[in-house]
Design an enzyme around this catalytic site. Structure first.
Site, PDB file in Angstrom:
ATOM      1  N   ARG A 180       0.805  -1.222   0.000  1.00  0.00           N
ATOM      2  CA  ARG A 180       0.000   0.000   0.000  1.00  0.00           C
ATOM      3  C   ARG A 180       0.839   1.274   0.000  1.00  0.00           C
ATOM      4  O   ARG A 180       0.478   2.277   0.618  1.00  0.00           O
ATOM      5  CB  ARG A 180      -0.972   0.005   1.203  1.00  0.00           C
ATOM      6  CG  ARG A 180      -1.915  -1.179   1.249  1.00  0.00           C
ATOM      7  CD  ARG A 180      -2.848  -1.208   0.049  1.00  0.00           C
ATOM      8  NE  ARG A 180      -3.684  -2.396   0.089  1.00  0.00           N
ATOM      9  CZ  ARG A 180      -3.414  -3.543  -0.537  1.00  0.00           C
ATOM     10  NH1 ARG A 180      -2.319  -3.646  -1.288  1.00  0.00           N
ATOM     11  NH2 ARG A 180      -4.205  -4.575  -0.432  1.00  0.00           N
ATOM     12  N   SER A 229     -11.230   0.075   3.566  1.00  0.00           N
ATOM     13  CA  SER A 229     -10.384  -0.498   4.609  1.00  0.00           C
ATOM     14  C   SER A 229      -9.678   0.610   5.381  1.00  0.00           C
ATOM     15  O   SER A 229      -8.970   1.429   4.795  1.00  0.00           O
ATOM     16  CB  SER A 229      -9.354  -1.446   3.995  1.00  0.00           C
ATOM     17  OG  SER A 229      -9.977  -2.557   3.411  1.00  0.00           O
ATOM     18  N   GLU A 299      -4.703   3.013   6.784  1.00  0.00           N
ATOM     19  CA  GLU A 299      -4.680   2.862   5.330  1.00  0.00           C
ATOM     20  C   GLU A 299      -5.421   4.023   4.677  1.00  0.00           C
ATOM     21  O   GLU A 299      -5.040   4.509   3.625  1.00  0.00           O
ATOM     22  CB  GLU A 299      -5.308   1.538   4.899  1.00  0.00           C
ATOM     23  CG  GLU A 299      -5.257   1.286   3.406  1.00  0.00           C
ATOM     24  CD  GLU A 299      -5.627  -0.129   3.014  1.00  0.00           C
ATOM     25  OE1 GLU A 299      -6.187  -0.305   1.912  1.00  0.00           O
ATOM     26  OE2 GLU A 299      -5.345  -1.061   3.794  1.00  0.00           O
TER      27      GLU A 299
END
Length: 307
Positions: A180, A229, A299
């Site tokens: 990520r 998320s 995130e």
């Protein structure tokens, strides 16, 4: 002057002239999934890549710039965004077949459009993008992924416009992808990406996309005001399981709630402020740390200034 009016360079506080739309004091809450947060000083929707490049080249280097996609994994704080928020609209949403197994995708194209175009062209390998809300620009920047696949698996190169207006083509290796994250500097705008898959049968590709869509529908609160998320999965753990074990399922702060359906999702149940949503996330992090010793990393991006 109207709050949503299109302005000329003469009225734009010395901002460069543009061919696209330049909007002062633009509310951002309608543009993000949480439906919360303040306004941008300026919202720029460029007419094309050259319009964006010329604008950034002429813009005061001290002026903050922030690219905005679909706002699906983002908290905009209640004090809003200083500087210029750049939103890539329809001119950047095209997806074309570059060769037998490669797609040329605009930075504003959605994951659903990319995966559907790949299906119709008989290109397998991008099905996972069906499950990621957002645009190509965001996927490339954050190495978006799901169901065991990531953008790093399919990216050939990305075309970007730097903060100084220069246009560059970055091969995938230059982004130094990890979980990520990439090495794209802040303020750089991804305007195009080449994604490479492999030959496949459209029916089989479509069936896999349907499976992914059904699994998401069953396990995630897709029809809610959410940000996707919330926390990255720590090494060796699932974020949702840590949140659940810490007793945070259904936890609330004002109208902000930890989803009872999938507790790595935060929800805006109605009139939650961005401050309430972010504070709830920080409370979850504290409870998980106390219960398991694991420090969860956000995130969701949190941007702007507090009110």
């Amino acid at each position: 002057m109207g709050r949503r009016s299109v302005v000329t360079a003469a009225a734009a506080a010395d901002l460069p002239a543009v061919r696209g739309r330049l909007t002062p004091a633009a509310p951002l809450a309608p543009l993000v999934w949480f439906k919360s947060g303040g306004a941008a000083d300026w919202l720029f929707e460029p007419a094309d890549r050259d319009d964006l490049s010329a604008f950034l080249a002429a813009l005061d280097p001290a002026m903050p710039v922030y690219p905005l996609g679909l706002g699906s994994n983002l908290i905009v704080r209640d004090g809003g965004m200083p500087g210029v928020v750049i939103r890539l609209g329809k001119p950047f949403a095209r997806v074309e077949r570059a060769d037998a197994v490669t797609l040329r995708c605009g930075g504003g194209a959605s994951g659903i459009l990319v995966s559907s175009t790949a299906r119709d062209a008989g290109i397998a390998g991008t099905e996972f993008l069906r499950s990621i809300p957002g645009t190509v620009g965001g996927f490339v920047r954050m190495n978006g992924g799901a169901y065991g696949r990531e953008v790093s698996d399919i990216l050939v190169e990305a075309t970007v416009v730097r903060r100084d207006g220069a246009v560059e083509v970055w091969p995938a290796a230059r982004l130094h992808y990890r979980y990520r994250h990439s090495d794209l500097p802040e303020g750089v705008v991804v305007v195009e990406a080449l994604f490479r898959g492999h030959p496949g049968e459209p029916a089989a590709i479509g069936a896999e996309m349907d499976r992914i869509a059904a699994e998401r529908e069953a396990s995630q609160p897709l029809r809610s005001r959410t940000g996707g998320s919330t926390f990255k999965n720590p090494e060796g753990h699932k974020a949702w399981a840590l949140v659940d074990a810490a007793g945070c399922r259904g936890l609330t702060r004002g109208d902000a709630q930890v989803s009872e359906k999938h507790c790595n999702f935060l929800l805006n149940l109605g009139q939650a402020s961005s401050a309430e949503i972010e504070a709830l996330g920080e409370e979850v992090r504290a409870r998980v740390k106390a219960q398991s010793g694991v420090s969860l990393e956000w995130e969701i991006q949190r941007v702007g200034v507090a009110k």
